[in-house]
Design a protein around this motif. Structure first.
Motif, PDB file in Angstrom:
ATOM      1  N   GLY A   2      36.250  48.076 118.017  1.00 48.51           N
ATOM      2  CA  GLY A   2      34.750  48.170 118.556  1.00 48.51           C
ATOM      3  C   GLY A   2      33.746  47.426 117.882  1.00 48.51           C
ATOM      4  N   GLY A   3      33.804  47.042 116.807  1.00 48.44           N
ATOM      5  CA  GLY A   3      33.176  45.763 116.176  1.00 48.44           C
ATOM      6  C   GLY A   3      33.174  44.496 117.051  1.00 48.44           C
ATOM      7  N   GLY A   4      34.227  44.206 117.359  1.00 47.88           N
ATOM      8  CA  GLY A   4      34.446  43.152 118.447  1.00 47.88           C
ATOM      9  C   GLY A   4      33.829  43.240 119.774  1.00 47.88           C
ATOM     10  N   VAL A  27      29.171  41.825 123.238  1.00 50.66           N
ATOM     11  CA  VAL A  27      28.015  42.370 123.962  1.00 50.66           C
ATOM     12  C   VAL A  27      26.817  41.665 123.410  1.00 50.66           C
ATOM     13  CG1 VAL A  27      26.489  44.296 124.755  1.00 50.66           C
ATOM     14  CG2 VAL A  27      29.278  44.448 124.909  1.00 50.66           C
ATOM     15  N   GLY A  28      26.450  41.709 122.007  1.00 45.26           N
ATOM     16  CA  GLY A  28      25.393  41.332 121.420  1.00 45.26           C
ATOM     17  C   GLY A  28      25.195  39.649 121.761  1.00 45.26           C
ATOM     18  N   GLY A  29      26.367  38.912 121.414  1.00 40.81           N
ATOM     19  CA  GLY A  29      26.162  37.487 121.760  1.00 40.81           C
ATOM     20  C   GLY A  29      26.209  37.475 123.100  1.00 40.81           C
ATOM     21  N   MET A  30      26.663  38.089 124.214  1.00 38.46           N
ATOM     22  CA  MET A  30      26.342  37.752 125.597  1.00 38.46           C
ATOM     23  C   MET A  30      24.648  37.977 125.950  1.00 38.46           C
ATOM     24  SD  MET A  30      29.711  39.734 127.740  1.00 38.46           S
ATOM     25  CE  MET A  30      28.673  39.489 129.155  1.00 38.46           C
ATOM     26  N   VAL A  31      24.324  39.119 125.252  1.00 40.87           N
ATOM     27  CA  VAL A  31      22.770  39.269 125.492  1.00 40.87           C
ATOM     28  C   VAL A  31      21.918  38.145 124.799  1.00 40.87           C
ATOM     29  CG1 VAL A  31      21.062  40.809 124.604  1.00 40.87           C
ATOM     30  CG2 VAL A  31      22.961  41.801 125.634  1.00 40.87           C
TER      31      VAL A  31
END
Length: 195
Positions: free
Chosen positions: A174-176, A181-185
């Motif tokens: 889940g953390g990964g 997703v945060g990195g992609m955003v």
């Protein structure tokens, strides 16, 4: 699916059951001695065995490489740490008195004499004749198995460690996913801002 590090097995390995069978009584006695009573010793032992089960794959690998019993050393360290944690969790201070192992009781030992009716030169009874099967029984492996309590304790500790392993695995995944997703955003927002 190929794993770099194989996942924890959901079934208890027989090596772990044998290890618990060999050290369970000593662990219970030591826990009872360290916490000052027998009431909380089984609970403390279960926590120590759960910690050991969670690290079992790693400890067997270290034992093979270093040719020493890493599992027994880890068991001692975890027993010390869990005992310290147990004492800190107590509301009232715990008093533990350590007795010498070979303490002689205060009263004197009474001499035991042989009864006067026994004969001085009595011949021992002759042993019964052994069959061939009884003679060969000495060469067969023992049929004595570990008690059901030992197997139950090992299985319960393994299941607790496996559940802890699954929760840690789910949290890592889940953390990964959140980081991905945060990195992609973040990347998409920077990429769209430059164009």
């Amino acid at each position: 699916m190929a794993y770099l590090i194989p996942p924890m097995e959901d079934e208890t390995p027989p090596e772990f059951i044998a290890f618990v069978a060999a050290r369970r009584d000593m662990l219970l006695d030591e826990a009872a001695r360290l916490i000052g009573g027998d009431r909380s010793a089984p609970e403390l032992c279960m926590q120590v065995l759960t910690d050991l089960a969670g690290r079992w794959r790693w400890l067997t690998w270290i034992s093979r490489l270093t040719h020493r019993d890493a599992a027994a050393q880890h068991l001692d360290r975890r027993l010390t740490a869990r005992t310290k944690q147990w004492r800190e969790d107590q509301i009232y201070p715990v008093e533990v008195s350590v007795l010498r192992e070979n303490a002689v009781p205060e009263r004197a030992l009474e001499p035991v004499g042989a009864p006067a009716t026994t004969a001085l030169y009595e011949r021992p009874p002759t042993p019964p004749e052994e069959s061939l099967a009884q003679q060969l029984a000495y060469f067969l492996p023992s049929t004595i198995r570990a008690g059901s309590e030992v197997v139950a304790d090992a299985e319960i500790a393994w299941v607790h460690a496996y559940r802890r392993y699954l929760w840690h695995r789910y949290l890592r995944m889940g953390g990964g996913m959140v980081l991905l997703v945060g990195g992609m955003v973040q990347f998409m927002s920077q990429f769209s801002a430059t164009t």
